[in-house]
Design an enzyme around this catalytic site. Structure first.
Site, PDB file in Angstrom:
ATOM      1  N   GLU A  87     -23.979  70.898  -6.052  1.00 52.37           N
ATOM      2  CA  GLU A  87     -23.830  72.026  -5.122  1.00 52.37           C
ATOM      3  C   GLU A  87     -22.810  71.691  -4.045  1.00 52.37           C
ATOM      4  O   GLU A  87     -22.708  70.545  -3.615  1.00 52.37           O
ATOM      5  CB  GLU A  87     -25.148  72.289  -4.399  1.00 52.37           C
ATOM      6  CG  GLU A  87     -26.201  72.921  -5.241  1.00 52.37           C
ATOM      7  CD  GLU A  87     -27.509  73.043  -4.463  1.00 52.37           C
ATOM      8  OE1 GLU A  87     -28.487  73.437  -5.073  1.00 52.37           O
ATOM      9  OE2 GLU A  87     -27.529  72.733  -3.254  1.00 52.37           O
ATOM     10  N   GLY A 196     -26.745  63.650  -2.647  1.00 56.42           N
ATOM     11  CA  GLY A 196     -26.418  62.238  -2.828  1.00 56.42           C
ATOM     12  C   GLY A 196     -26.299  61.451  -1.542  1.00 56.42           C
ATOM     13  O   GLY A 196     -26.180  62.015  -0.452  1.00 56.42           O
ATOM     14  N   LEU A 252     -31.864  59.559  10.719  1.00 58.10           N
ATOM     15  CA  LEU A 252     -32.845  58.575  11.218  1.00 58.10           C
ATOM     16  C   LEU A 252     -34.265  59.017  10.871  1.00 58.10           C
ATOM     17  O   LEU A 252     -35.038  58.267  10.288  1.00 58.10           O
ATOM     18  CB  LEU A 252     -32.669  58.421  12.732  1.00 58.10           C
ATOM     19  CG  LEU A 252     -33.559  57.398  13.415  1.00 58.10           C
ATOM     20  CD1 LEU A 252     -33.232  55.982  12.956  1.00 58.10           C
ATOM     21  CD2 LEU A 252     -33.435  57.483  14.949  1.00 58.10           C
ATOM     22  N   HIS A 253     -34.617  60.217  11.272  1.00 57.50           N
ATOM     23  CA  HIS A 253     -35.888  60.869  10.918  1.00 57.50           C
ATOM     24  C   HIS A 253     -37.152  60.212  11.431  1.00 57.50           C
ATOM     25  O   HIS A 253     -38.232  60.808  11.366  1.00 57.50           O
ATOM     26  CB  HIS A 253     -36.036  61.061   9.398  1.00 57.50           C
ATOM     27  CG  HIS A 253     -34.935  61.839   8.778  1.00 57.50           C
ATOM     28  ND1 HIS A 253     -34.402  62.963   9.343  1.00 57.50           N
ATOM     29  CD2 HIS A 253     -34.244  61.648   7.621  1.00 57.50           C
ATOM     30  CE1 HIS A 253     -33.438  63.432   8.573  1.00 57.50           C
ATOM     31  NE2 HIS A 253     -33.323  62.659   7.535  1.00 57.50           N
ATOM     32  N   CYS A 372     -30.976  78.851   0.597  1.00 56.88           N
ATOM     33  CA  CYS A 372     -30.019  78.117  -0.202  1.00 56.88           C
ATOM     34  C   CYS A 372     -30.688  76.940  -0.902  1.00 56.88           C
ATOM     35  O   CYS A 372     -30.484  76.679  -2.073  1.00 56.88           O
ATOM     36  CB  CYS A 372     -28.925  77.779   0.773  1.00 56.88           C
ATOM     37  SG  CYS A 372     -27.975  76.412   0.724  1.00 56.88           S
TER      38      CYS A 372
HETATM   39  N1  SAH Z   1     -27.935  61.333   1.769  1.00 61.58           N
HETATM   40  C1  SAH Z   1     -27.344  61.654   2.993  1.00 61.58           C
HETATM   41  C2  SAH Z   1     -26.571  62.952   2.985  1.00 61.58           C
HETATM   42  C3  SAH Z   1     -27.154  64.091   2.211  1.00 61.58           C
HETATM   43  S1  SAH Z   1     -28.690  64.741   2.774  1.00 61.58           S
HETATM   44  C4  SAH Z   1     -28.396  61.679   4.099  1.00 61.58           C
HETATM   45  O1  SAH Z   1     -29.578  61.604   3.795  1.00 61.58           O
HETATM   46  O2  SAH Z   1     -27.996  61.715   5.247  1.00 61.58           O
HETATM   47  C5  SAH Z   1     -28.129  65.798   4.085  1.00 61.58           C
HETATM   48  C6  SAH Z   1     -29.149  66.102   5.153  1.00 61.58           C
HETATM   49  O3  SAH Z   1     -30.133  67.031   4.673  1.00 61.58           O
HETATM   50  C7  SAH Z   1     -29.905  64.870   5.639  1.00 61.58           C
HETATM   51  O4  SAH Z   1     -29.877  64.791   7.046  1.00 61.58           O
HETATM   52  C8  SAH Z   1     -31.287  65.147   5.137  1.00 61.58           C
HETATM   53  O5  SAH Z   1     -32.219  64.501   5.892  1.00 61.58           O
HETATM   54  C9  SAH Z   1     -31.382  66.654   5.176  1.00 61.58           C
HETATM   55  N2  SAH Z   1     -32.480  67.195   4.376  1.00 61.58           N
HETATM   56  C10 SAH Z   1     -32.868  66.824   3.140  1.00 61.58           C
HETATM   57  N3  SAH Z   1     -33.951  67.527   2.750  1.00 61.58           N
HETATM   58  C11 SAH Z   1     -34.246  68.374   3.748  1.00 61.58           C
HETATM   59  C12 SAH Z   1     -35.257  69.366   3.936  1.00 61.58           C
HETATM   60  N4  SAH Z   1     -36.165  69.634   3.016  1.00 61.58           N
HETATM   61  N5  SAH Z   1     -35.255  70.028   5.106  1.00 61.58           N
HETATM   62  C13 SAH Z   1     -34.320  69.789   6.050  1.00 61.58           C
HETATM   63  N6  SAH Z   1     -33.350  68.889   5.922  1.00 61.58           N
HETATM   64  C14 SAH Z   1     -33.313  68.166   4.789  1.00 61.58           C
HETATM   65 FE1  SF4 Z   2     -30.838  61.252  -0.858  1.00 63.88          FE
HETATM   66 FE2  SF4 Z   2     -32.614  61.190   1.134  1.00 63.88          FE
HETATM   67 FE3  SF4 Z   2     -30.129  62.181   1.586  1.00 63.88          FE
HETATM   68 FE4  SF4 Z   2     -31.921  63.502   0.036  1.00 63.88          FE
HETATM   69  S1  SF4 Z   2     -32.071  63.084   2.235  1.00 63.88           S
HETATM   70  S2  SF4 Z   2     -29.786  63.161  -0.413  1.00 63.88           S
HETATM   71  S3  SF4 Z   2     -32.979  61.792  -0.981  1.00 63.88           S
HETATM   72  S4  SF4 Z   2     -30.704  60.068   1.025  1.00 63.88           S
END
Ligand code: SAH
Ligand code: SF4
Length: 399
Positions: A87, A196, A252-253, A372
């Site tokens: 995507e 990714g 970071l989360h 989306c």
């Molecule tokens: N892998 C990298 C970049 C792709 S993910 C990363 O993790 O930073 C891009 C963003 O989407 C990240 O900040 C991720 O935490 C967020 N993300 C993934 N799943 C999500 C969800 N269900 N709700 C909100 N944000 C989400």
């Molecule tokens: Fe991969 Fe985690 Fe980023 Fe999703 S949020 S793309 S699982 S690193």
């Protein structure tokens, strides 16, 4: 098949076939600056040369499986030449034209204004951001992420990373045409926030960034390219040592190791949060750049009172900008819920009281994003199930 925009492949070919080197410039101009995706449309080349190049090269080998348009976003679902799915999302940032500011403010107050009322008459397109994928799905497996649930299929080569932008530029030309100054509208900002973990595809990511910055290629500003990472500490170090001078966003989360391990198991197990934060300090002192922290808001998990203060203390002296992301609920993760909006606002206030800048991804954007994500989930799950079934059938027929 080679990609015509791959500088090395093109230069070697021109040399081997004794074609003058200046042709490379014409080709790059056509692809990177004029948004051409079809070799036959490069009319600065003779028909014979176009036919010859078409035997060995392609520009675009993506198949558009699905396109979803919202006023502020376009989402593409591409099938790669090998059948895998990724995507890419385009985001349009618009300014309200000064003469309509009052009217729109008034209509917002009366709640008669909706996102669908955006039109070129009232809004001027300001910039376009593209959110690109770096891998076919992801091995990191964050518990809140659909891409993570799907597992890892492959690293995207630099050409497939770049083609997402080239495709988008071609599409933008058709949709928006030229700017008021006569130049083509095109992508201005790139964020590695699609599918990714870009840092686990380091070499291809870095080479694609070279093309993004190269004056002869996409020529984007280093300030307009952002890598988002779940925190692969050794690669963050390498990025600094290799002087890949772009912006960094850290997903970071969680402000402590225990919670990070629960949310982002693969990465947090490899390196603990103290080591990650040391690396981040090295990044900020070496580059002078401010870091963006992505922080997901999951009810009773990442949004509790205890955690507010922990996050505030962790980031207090770190020149941090925290972006709170309301968790996008998804049927793949039935146990997780989005934080209450009130809780998000309280969270914001408390972290700010530690002197940290905090923004909240707005709810309008969230609705769009939510829809989306749902769509991606459904289409991709279908594809994955079809893949699995095909694989099972192949195994069965081997028996
Ligand atoms: N892998 C990298 C970049 C792709 S993910 C990363 O993790 O930073 C891009 C963003 O989407 C990240 O900040 C991720 O935490 C967020 N993300 C993934 N799943 C999500 C969800 N269900 N709700 C909100 N944000 C989400
Ligand atoms: Fe991969 Fe985690 Fe980023 Fe999703 S949020 S793309 S699982 S690193």
């Amino acid at each position: 098949m080679n990609y015509l925009f791959d500088t090395q492949a093109l230069t070697d070919y021109l040399q081997d076939h004794k074609i003058p080197a200046f042709r490379a410039k014409q080709i790059q101009q056509a692809i990177f600056k004029e948004g051409i995706l079809d070799i036959d449309q490069i009319t600065t080349l003779s028909k014979d040369l176009r036919d010859q190049l078409s035997q060995d090269f392609v520009i675009n080998d993506f198949t558009l499986k699905e396109k979803v348009e919202w006023p502020e976003t376009t989402k593409f679902l591409f099938e790669l030449a090998d059948g895998k799915i990724i995507e890419t999302v385009l985001m349009y940032h618009r300014h309200v034209r000064p003469e309509y500011e009052d009217e729109i403010k008034q209509r917002k107050i009366l709640r008669s204004w909706t996102n669908h009322d955006i039109s070129p008459k009232t809004h001027k397109l300001n910039r376009i951001t593209i959110c690109i994928s770096s891998q076919v799905w992801c091995a990191v497996g964050c518990i809140f992420c659909v891409t993570g649930k799907l597992g890892f299929k492959k690293n995207l080569p630099r050409q497939e990373i770049l083609l997402q932008i080239l495709y988008a530029n071609n599409y933008i030309q058709g949709k928006f045409g030229k700017k008021e100054d006569g130049t083509w509208n095109r992508v201005r900002n790139v964020v590695f926030m699609g599918m990714g973990e870009p840092m686990l595809n380091y070499d291809e990511m870095v080479t694609s960034i070279e093309y993004m910055k190269d004056q002869r290629a996409l020529w984007l500003s280093k300030r307009h390219i952002t890598i988002s990472t779940s925190g692969v500490a050794d690669k963050i170090r390498q990025l600094i040592d290799d002087k890949v001078d772009v912006r960094l966003a850290l997903s970071l989360h969680a402000p402590n190791q225990e919670l990070r391990k629960e949310l982002i198991p693969m990465i947090a197990k490899r390196r603990d949060i103290d080591e990650l934060m040391e690396t981040i300090d090295y990044y900020t002192s070496s580059t002078g750049n401010r870091l963006f922290y992505e922080y997901i808001m999951i009810r009773d998990k990442t949004d509790t009172v205890e955690i507010w203060h922990q996050l505030g203390k962790l980031l207090k002296h770190r020149n941090a900008h925290v972006n709170l992301i309301p968790y996008n609920e998804n049927p793949a993760m039935p146990n997780l819920e989005t934080s209450e909006y009130d809780q998000i606002l309280k969270f914001k206030k408390t972290v700010e009281s530690h002197g940290v800048t905090v923004t909240v991804r707005d709810t309008l954007g969230r609705d769009v994003q939510w829809a989306c994500w749902q769509l991606g989930y459904e289409v991709i799950m279908k594809q994955r199930i079809e893949d699995m079934e095909a694989e099972n059938e192949a195994v069965d027929s081997d028996k």
